[in-house]
Design an enzyme around this catalytic site. Sequence first.
Site, mmCIF file in Angstrom:
data_model
loop_
_atom_site.group_PDB
_atom_site.id
_atom_site.type_symbol
_atom_site.label_atom_id
_atom_site.label_comp_id
_atom_site.label_asym_id
_atom_site.label_seq_id
_atom_site.Cartn_x
_atom_site.Cartn_y
_atom_site.Cartn_z
ATOM 1 N N TRP A 336 36.451 6.676 33.199
ATOM 2 C CA TRP A 336 36.952 5.676 34.146
ATOM 3 C C TRP A 336 36.987 6.233 35.569
ATOM 4 C CZ3 TRP A 336 42.014 5.989 36.495
ATOM 5 C CH2 TRP A 336 42.257 4.932 37.381
ATOM 6 N N HIS A 337 37.348 7.495 35.713
ATOM 7 C CA HIS A 337 37.372 8.087 37.052
ATOM 8 C C HIS A 337 35.963 8.225 37.622
ATOM 9 C CE1 HIS A 337 41.568 9.488 36.140
ATOM 10 N NE2 HIS A 337 41.694 9.194 37.404
#
Length: 406
Positions: A336-337
């Site tokens: 997600w990052h």
Amino acid sequence: MINLQPYQNPQYFILLLIALLPLMIGLYRGQRWHFYESLVSLLFLFFIFDAEKTSQGLALIAYTIIQTLIVKSYCSYRNNPRFQNNFWVFALAIVLSILQLVIVKLTPLFAAGNDSIIGFLGISYLTFKTVGMIMEIRDGAIKEFNLGKFLHFLLFFPTISSGPIDRYRRFIKDYDNVPSQEKYIGLIGKGLHNIFLGFLYKFLLGFLFGKMWLPQIQQLALAQRHTAPLGISIYLLGYMYCYSMYLFFDFAGYSLFATGVSYLMGIETPVNFNRPFAAHNLKEFWNRWHMTLSFWFRDYIYMRFVFWAMKNKVLKSRIAMANVGYLLLFLTMGIWHGETWYYIIYGLFHAVVLIMTDAWLRFKKRHRQHIPSNRFTKYFAIFMTFNTVCLSFLIFSGFLDTLWFK
């Protein structure tokens, strides 16, 4: 032109205070003016997405329309007695809800250096809100869809760019009620305290660590990368600690602003940080650091995976299922990052350390009569956890990528 991005300069706070003053007077007198709240939210959303960010504003409008249709449609489906609780309809709603975010996150893989034209500031946190709603609708916790309340929850401007991530039922409970005068006075006090503490964190300590010291230490570490094995020098350690402090003070400062402004609006947005560097182990750390995000991932990914795995007897051992859950959870969080190697390693690092932490806690419980527990061991646990976290933040920073490969 004055920069009116969220919490970036004194002018923003002055304008914000002027805009909120009528709302605060109303709340003090026992009235909540929903229409005025909506106008203020729209005004500050306009400030975020004006000028060169107009395309992001248009993407936000499209996103809001799509998410509204998805959540409303799924809620109508769940409330219709003619339909059964079909898992695949639920899965389709989740896929459609996260699709825009997934495209935004994957775009850099196929168009290096480019941002997706359908992306905008805060898309992740808005998606977390809608996905959480869909899951709670499926659970039966949310039984009706109200367009006005949904939009106010989704587009609540104090938290739109980087959280904290609120839950719909908790938010609406505040939105539907007016705090007593005594309670609201307390909220004003807490709100102003958070805002002034946010100034200390973000504009003083965050500036010192992130803008003054970090670039200098970075240059010194880069200068020694050819003379020290793997570039590991005292300056790299300095970079690790300095970056960790900057990351904390900058993000915690922003979160203090968001919760402080929310309190002034009579909304008790959950806090995001609770002395994370005082944690005794990594599990406790994640109960203190970016709490609304870690609790969201815990409740909607980890717990649901473990329950599903236990129900379907995927693995016989509960410990093994929990460990696989950790790997899934933090791999998802890392991706997600971003899709770069250091974000993925960051996620896997936390998963592995959490697995080791659980193993140690089980061992400690079985042999507690032989393991000392005193002030020294507690401070040593805090010291070890702090350094483990700082090492993970060094990985997260991407500096090692620059140090080793560029």
